[in-house]
Motif scaffolding. Structure first.
Motif, PDB file in Angstrom:
ATOM      1  N   PRO A 124       0.861  -1.328   0.270  1.00 42.99           N
ATOM      2  CA  PRO A 124      -0.120  -0.221   0.091  1.00 42.99           C
ATOM      3  C   PRO A 124       0.877   1.262   0.159  1.00 42.99           C
ATOM      4  O   PRO A 124       0.209   2.293  -0.016  1.00 42.99           O
ATOM      5  CB  PRO A 124      -0.803  -0.213   1.327  1.00 42.99           C
ATOM      6  CG  PRO A 124       0.087  -0.629   2.630  1.00 42.99           C
ATOM      7  CD  PRO A 124       1.177  -2.202   0.921  1.00 42.99           C
ATOM      8  N   ALA A 125       2.021   1.044   0.646  1.00 46.19           N
ATOM      9  CA  ALA A 125       2.821   2.553   0.198  1.00 46.19           C
ATOM     10  C   ALA A 125       4.170   2.118  -1.032  1.00 46.19           C
ATOM     11  O   ALA A 125       4.515   3.331  -1.246  1.00 46.19           O
ATOM     12  CB  ALA A 125       3.715   2.492   1.458  1.00 46.19           C
ATOM     13  N   ASN A 126       4.655   1.077  -1.820  1.00 45.40           N
ATOM     14  CA  ASN A 126       5.373   1.624  -2.889  1.00 45.40           C
ATOM     15  C   ASN A 126       4.806   0.078  -3.512  1.00 45.40           C
ATOM     16  O   ASN A 126       4.530  -0.608  -3.749  1.00 45.40           O
ATOM     17  CB  ASN A 126       6.274   0.420  -2.283  1.00 45.40           C
ATOM     18  CG  ASN A 126       8.028   0.527  -3.017  1.00 45.40           C
ATOM     19  OD1 ASN A 126       6.865   0.641  -4.465  1.00 45.40           O
ATOM     20  ND2 ASN A 126       8.842   0.590  -2.341  1.00 45.40           N
ATOM     21  N   LEU A 128       9.410  -3.789   5.633  1.00 45.62           N
ATOM     22  CA  LEU A 128       7.677  -3.415   5.002  1.00 45.62           C
ATOM     23  C   LEU A 128       6.465  -2.813   5.797  1.00 45.62           C
ATOM     24  O   LEU A 128       5.258  -3.140   5.417  1.00 45.62           O
ATOM     25  CB  LEU A 128       7.063  -4.856   3.571  1.00 45.62           C
ATOM     26  CG  LEU A 128       8.667  -5.524   2.943  1.00 45.62           C
ATOM     27  CD1 LEU A 128       7.870  -6.965   2.079  1.00 45.62           C
ATOM     28  CD2 LEU A 128       8.533  -4.339   2.445  1.00 45.62           C
ATOM     29  N   SER A 129       6.933  -2.849   6.889  1.00 44.46           N
ATOM     30  CA  SER A 129       5.510  -2.926   7.963  1.00 44.46           C
ATOM     31  C   SER A 129       5.388  -1.265   7.906  1.00 44.46           C
ATOM     32  O   SER A 129       6.204   0.198   7.886  1.00 44.46           O
ATOM     33  CB  SER A 129       6.448  -2.935   9.117  1.00 44.46           C
ATOM     34  OG  SER A 129       4.741  -2.453   9.890  1.00 44.46           O
ATOM     35  N   VAL A 130       3.591  -0.860   7.437  1.00 46.56           N
ATOM     36  CA  VAL A 130       3.404   0.208   7.541  1.00 46.56           C
ATOM     37  C   VAL A 130       2.475   0.490   8.395  1.00 46.56           C
ATOM     38  O   VAL A 130       1.269   1.205   8.562  1.00 46.56           O
ATOM     39  CB  VAL A 130       2.426   0.677   6.022  1.00 46.56           C
ATOM     40  CG1 VAL A 130       4.185   0.706   4.994  1.00 46.56           C
ATOM     41  CG2 VAL A 130       1.645  -0.519   5.595  1.00 46.56           C
ATOM     42  N   LEU A 151      -5.958  -0.551   2.794  1.00 47.53           N
ATOM     43  CA  LEU A 151      -4.984   0.774   1.590  1.00 47.53           C
ATOM     44  C   LEU A 151      -5.296   1.729   2.892  1.00 47.53           C
ATOM     45  O   LEU A 151      -5.478   2.927   2.603  1.00 47.53           O
ATOM     46  CB  LEU A 151      -6.039   1.197   0.793  1.00 47.53           C
ATOM     47  CG  LEU A 151      -6.512   0.024  -0.253  1.00 47.53           C
ATOM     48  CD1 LEU A 151      -7.292   0.190  -1.556  1.00 47.53           C
ATOM     49  CD2 LEU A 151      -4.981  -0.321  -1.040  1.00 47.53           C
ATOM     50  N   GLN A 152      -4.405   1.331   4.154  1.00 53.45           N
ATOM     51  CA  GLN A 152      -4.670   2.107   4.924  1.00 53.45           C
ATOM     52  C   GLN A 152      -2.890   2.202   5.684  1.00 53.45           C
ATOM     53  O   GLN A 152      -3.063   2.113   7.436  1.00 53.45           O
ATOM     54  CB  GLN A 152      -5.423   2.099   6.103  1.00 53.45           C
ATOM     55  CG  GLN A 152      -6.931   2.539   6.130  1.00 53.45           C
ATOM     56  CD  GLN A 152      -8.395   2.850   6.743  1.00 53.45           C
ATOM     57  OE1 GLN A 152      -7.617   2.186   7.842  1.00 53.45           O
ATOM     58  NE2 GLN A 152      -9.431   2.505   6.533  1.00 53.45           N
ATOM     59  N   GLY A 199       0.506   8.353   5.002  1.00 51.99           N
ATOM     60  CA  GLY A 199      -0.923   8.521   5.467  1.00 51.99           C
ATOM     61  C   GLY A 199      -1.794   9.142   5.401  1.00 51.99           C
ATOM     62  O   GLY A 199      -3.475   9.388   6.208  1.00 51.99           O
ATOM     63  N   LYS A 200      -1.238   9.819   5.085  1.00 50.73           N
ATOM     64  CA  LYS A 200      -2.095  11.413   5.416  1.00 50.73           C
ATOM     65  C   LYS A 200      -3.415  11.340   4.495  1.00 50.73           C
ATOM     66  O   LYS A 200      -4.752  11.535   4.451  1.00 50.73           O
ATOM     67  CB  LYS A 200      -1.484  12.600   4.651  1.00 50.73           C
ATOM     68  CG  LYS A 200      -2.815  14.318   4.578  1.00 50.73           C
ATOM     69  CD  LYS A 200      -1.634  15.317   4.347  1.00 50.73           C
ATOM     70  CE  LYS A 200      -2.709  16.751   3.983  1.00 50.73           C
ATOM     71  NZ  LYS A 200      -1.881  17.745   3.876  1.00 50.73           N
ATOM     72  N   LYS A 201      -2.539  10.880   3.148  1.00 53.79           N
ATOM     73  CA  LYS A 201      -3.591  10.002   1.906  1.00 53.79           C
ATOM     74  C   LYS A 201      -4.947   9.170   2.269  1.00 53.79           C
ATOM     75  O   LYS A 201      -5.860   8.588   2.412  1.00 53.79           O
ATOM     76  CB  LYS A 201      -2.793   9.132   0.879  1.00 53.79           C
ATOM     77  CG  LYS A 201      -3.840   8.633  -0.478  1.00 53.79           C
ATOM     78  CD  LYS A 201      -2.982   8.203  -1.485  1.00 53.79           C
ATOM     79  CE  LYS A 201      -3.805   7.381  -2.567  1.00 53.79           C
ATOM     80  NZ  LYS A 201      -3.265   7.544  -3.557  1.00 53.79           N
ATOM     81  N   ALA A 202      -4.198   8.181   2.998  1.00 54.92           N
ATOM     82  CA  ALA A 202      -5.138   6.895   3.812  1.00 54.92           C
ATOM     83  C   ALA A 202      -5.973   7.373   5.152  1.00 54.92           C
ATOM     84  O   ALA A 202      -7.274   7.045   4.552  1.00 54.92           O
ATOM     85  CB  ALA A 202      -3.365   6.045   5.065  1.00 54.92           C
ATOM     86  N   MET A 203      -5.834   8.346   5.503  1.00 51.09           N
ATOM     87  CA  MET A 203      -6.606   9.124   6.540  1.00 51.09           C
ATOM     88  C   MET A 203      -7.775   9.853   5.583  1.00 51.09           C
ATOM     89  O   MET A 203      -8.554   9.615   6.072  1.00 51.09           O
ATOM     90  CB  MET A 203      -5.874  10.073   7.594  1.00 51.09           C
ATOM     91  CG  MET A 203      -7.335  10.888   8.778  1.00 51.09           C
ATOM     92  SD  MET A 203      -7.369   9.605   9.090  1.00 51.09           S
ATOM     93  CE  MET A 203      -6.003   9.390  11.028  1.00 51.09           C
ATOM     94  N   ALA A 204      -7.735  10.230   4.613  1.00 47.71           N
ATOM     95  CA  ALA A 204      -8.297  10.891   3.768  1.00 47.71           C
ATOM     96  C   ALA A 204      -9.724   9.646   3.786  1.00 47.71           C
ATOM     97  O   ALA A 204     -10.902   9.858   3.493  1.00 47.71           O
ATOM     98  CB  ALA A 204      -7.995  10.977   2.588  1.00 47.71           C
ATOM     99  N   ARG A 205      -9.039   8.533   3.259  1.00 52.14           N
ATOM    100  CA  ARG A 205      -9.690   7.373   2.136  1.00 52.14           C
ATOM    101  C   ARG A 205     -10.945   6.979   3.848  1.00 52.14           C
ATOM    102  O   ARG A 205     -12.146   6.515   3.652  1.00 52.14           O
ATOM    103  CB  ARG A 205      -9.009   6.247   2.317  1.00 52.14           C
ATOM    104  CG  ARG A 205     -10.047   5.679   1.872  1.00 52.14           C
ATOM    105  CD  ARG A 205      -9.002   3.972   1.190  1.00 52.14           C
ATOM    106  NE  ARG A 205      -9.261   2.502   1.428  1.00 52.14           N
ATOM    107  CZ  ARG A 205     -10.064   2.047   0.328  1.00 52.14           C
ATOM    108  NH1 ARG A 205     -10.599   2.985  -0.205  1.00 52.14           N
ATOM    109  NH2 ARG A 205     -10.499   0.693   0.882  1.00 52.14           N
ATOM    110  N   LEU A 206     -10.408   6.895   5.010  1.00 50.07           N
ATOM    111  CA  LEU A 206     -10.631   6.344   6.089  1.00 50.07           C
ATOM    112  C   LEU A 206     -11.673   6.948   6.454  1.00 50.07           C
ATOM    113  O   LEU A 206     -12.227   6.292   7.437  1.00 50.07           O
ATOM    114  CB  LEU A 206      -9.262   6.489   7.301  1.00 50.07           C
ATOM    115  CG  LEU A 206      -9.940   5.497   8.899  1.00 50.07           C
ATOM    116  CD1 LEU A 206      -8.193   5.418   8.991  1.00 50.07           C
ATOM    117  CD2 LEU A 206     -10.526   6.812   9.681  1.00 50.07           C
ATOM    118  N   LEU A 207     -11.783   8.420   6.762  1.00 46.30           N
ATOM    119  CA  LEU A 207     -12.791   9.452   7.049  1.00 46.30           C
ATOM    120  C   LEU A 207     -13.711   9.165   6.250  1.00 46.30           C
ATOM    121  O   LEU A 207     -14.244  10.004   6.321  1.00 46.30           O
ATOM    122  CB  LEU A 207     -11.936  10.929   8.017  1.00 46.30           C
ATOM    123  CG  LEU A 207     -10.346  11.263   8.659  1.00 46.30           C
ATOM    124  CD1 LEU A 207     -10.176  12.584   9.049  1.00 46.30           C
ATOM    125  CD2 LEU A 207     -11.495  10.816   9.692  1.00 46.30           C
TER     126      LEU A 207
END
Length: 587
Positions: A157-159, A290-292, A423-424, A484-492
């Motif tokens: 999800p990050a690469n 690889l941990s995110v 995807l978070q 993380g910012k993009k992921a948070m937008a999806r989460l919210l």
């Protein structure tokens, strides 16, 4: 054809006399033939004779030749076949489907649609499927025994340049955006002992509680205590034969201990749980770099579920109490709610467990505190420290609004219907808010256990020195900066918490799988518990409603459906308002 088929006659049928015909002249014979035609036209179908020869047709006025009957039958079969072909033509997809949580069309490639449908129907992990499309569970089960085809390729999800091989889901969500039925629920959950009559491992609630299987998911990041947690789970269980543990072990090879490796060699100490129950532990080993964050690791953990009756989520540094499995199942059953999820932040282990493994605590924590916090990822809810008190409700778990990631116990269908969103990446504080609100909309209800069955090793007191040496996934932060910012937008966006953000500005990928349900709406949750998603504020002192005297529990559980399939929130019209807004509320 040499034989004739004669129908049963009804009524009187006239027959020609050959002798009279011979004596009559041509005019008389012609008149009689005309009379026969008129008689035949007036004769009912039941009087008609089906004949096979020309002479029989000639001598019987109420007759039809067999060839004509056969021809009519062939034509009828042909028309029936055409109609059946038209009915069986499959629906033609135009490549545009309706998003599960939006009232606007979402463009989706045809091949993605075909893949999603085929994955739901033909997943190798599922084996045979029942009438409802739910896989048929079995026991014992292990990922090691599955076909190599039971692997999905997942893009990191990050690469996007990294592809990972991960287990396929046992099942995609099966709630179908409808009220989850008891019939469906009873088809999810294996029994350690098969039905003596049918041999099936799927026995619903007829499976004795001691044989109901338990799936334990653990996401571990470079944690030396992971294998101690596994040892505790098996060693303290009353019935360890029905437990299966799935670990996502994020480690640096050669530097960190492996979670399924016993602390001593098995030939030296075969009594260790990791020696006796090693076949009941599945480990997905993942390079630490690889941990995110916990969300992605727990997503992989949910993929390792294989139809167990109950599902537990636990941190990797937890110690369990003696007979914890029977204790938590008893509490679960006391809720009388098939959609119950027992969950809470855990109490610190120090001073909590006797040397024999008994709990020394009579208090328990309950999830009721939350507040908005900001940061580089944007404004989001954060659950603060939770109150630990003597239970207000006795003889059953107590209803609460929030879900906790550190400990969760539910029926297995909870993680089928509310899988972690992959995807978070780099999300930490929003994890619990996401699962909790999504679960609420699908129909699940969260409860605080009346008794704690496990305790957490926090980096405080005598454990501070050791626990503070354990690494965290944040060490990968610089490598994955910005995701993380993009992921948070999806989460919210999924849980309707960022109405100020344009709906087309965040990622809607697979929202039908990782989105909300349709039984309840997030807006109802926010209204009930005093959350303003526009102003980004919360009504304080919510614990007065949730914990004090069990007010929330007493008010809401009276709307539990008669079949035990969750609380009916259509009858709940409540709005929490802070009674002392000027007082500093507990965080």
């Amino acid at each position: 054809i040499r034989f004739c088929i004669r129908a049963k006659e009804r009524g009187k049928m006239g027959s020609a006399d050959d002798d009279d015909d011979k004596k009559s002249d041509m005019s008389s014979r012609r008149m009689k033939r005309q009379q026969r035609r008129r008689d035949a036209a007036e004769t009912s179908l039941s009087n008609v004779q089906i004949v096979c020869t020309k002479s029989a047709l000639h001598h019987n006025k109420n007759s039809v030749e067999l060839g004509l009957v056969i021809s009519m039958g062939v034509v009828g079969l042909y028309l029936f076949g055409c109609l059946s072909s038209l009915v069986s033509i499959p629906k033609i997809y135009t490549g545009r489907i309706i998003g599960a949580n939006l009232n606007v069309p979402v463009l989706q490639r045809d091949e993605d649609l075909v893949f999603a449908l085929s994955a739901m129907v033909n997943s190798p992990a599922s084996g045979q499927r029942g009438l409802t499309g739910i896989p048929t569970a079995k026991w014992p089960v292990s990922l090691r025994d599955e076909s190599p085809d039971n692997i999905d390729t997942l893009v990191h999800p990050a690469n996007e340049e990294i592809e990972m091989q991960v287990p396929k889901f046992w099942s995609m969500p099966v709630h179908d955006n409808e009220l989850f039925t008891r019939e469906k629920a009873m088809k999810i959950g294996s029994c350690a002992e098969p039905d003596p009559m049918t041999g099936s491992f799927v026995r619903g609630d007829k499976c004795p509680t001691k044989d109901r299987t338990i799936f334990v998911a653990i996401a571990s990041y470079r944690d030396f205590q992971c294998r101690q947690t596994v040892e505790s789970i098996f060693g303290r269980a009353a019935h360890p034969h029905r437990i299966r543990i799935a670990v996502v072990d994020q480690i640096v090879a050669g530097e960190d201990p492996v979670c399924n490796s016993p602390q001593k060699p098995c030939d030296e100490d075969p009594s260790q749980a990791l020696c006796r129950f090693q076949d009941q532990v599945d480990v997905y080993e993942m390079e630490a770099e690889l941990s995110v964050g916990p969300v992605f690791a727990r997503h992989i953990g949910h993929r390792m579920y294989r139809g167990e009756y109950y599902a537990t989520q636990s941190d990797a540094h937890v110690t369990y109490t003696q007979n914890w499995d029977m204790d938590i199942i008893e509490q679960m059953e006391q809720s009388h709610n098939e959609m119950a999820v027992l969950t809470t932040y855990l109490t610190d282990v120090q001073g909590s467990i006797s040397p024999e493994g008994r709990s020394l605590r009579r208090t328990r924590p309950i999830m009721c505190n939350t507040y908005y916090e900001g940061g580089i990822q944007g404004m989001h809810l954060r659950h603060g420290s939770q109150p630990e008190r003597f239970p207000s409700i006795h003889g059953q778990p107590q209803l609460a609004p929030w879900w906790a990631a550190g400990y969760s116990f539910s029926r297995g269908h909870f993680i089928v219907n509310v899988p972690y969103d992959p995807l978070q990446p780099m999300i930490f504080q929003g994890e619990e808010m996401s699962i909790g609100i999504r679960g609420f909309t699908i129909g699940y209800d969260f409860y605080a256990p009346e008794r704690s069955v496990c305790f957490h090793h926090y980096a405080i007191g005598k454990n501070a020195e050791k626990r503070n040496k354990v690494k965290h996934f944040w060490e990968n932060g610089p490598k994955y900066a910005g995701v993380g910012k993009k992921a948070m937008a999806r989460l919210l966006g999924i849980v309707h918490m960022n109405p100020e953000t344009p709906i087309d500005s965040w990622d809607h990928t697979e929202e039908d799988i990782y989105g909300i349900g349709a039984i309840r709406q997030p807006e109802q949750f926010y209204n009930i518990f005093g959350i303003d998603v526009v102003k980004k504020t919360t009504q304080g002192h919510l614990c007065k409603f949730v914990d004090d005297n069990g007010n929330m529990h007493n008010e809401f559980t009276k709307y539990l459906r008669k079949d035990g399939m969750g609380i009916d929130y259509t009858n709940i019209n409540y709005h929490w308002v802070d009674p002392v807004p000027d007082a500093k509320h507990f965080k």
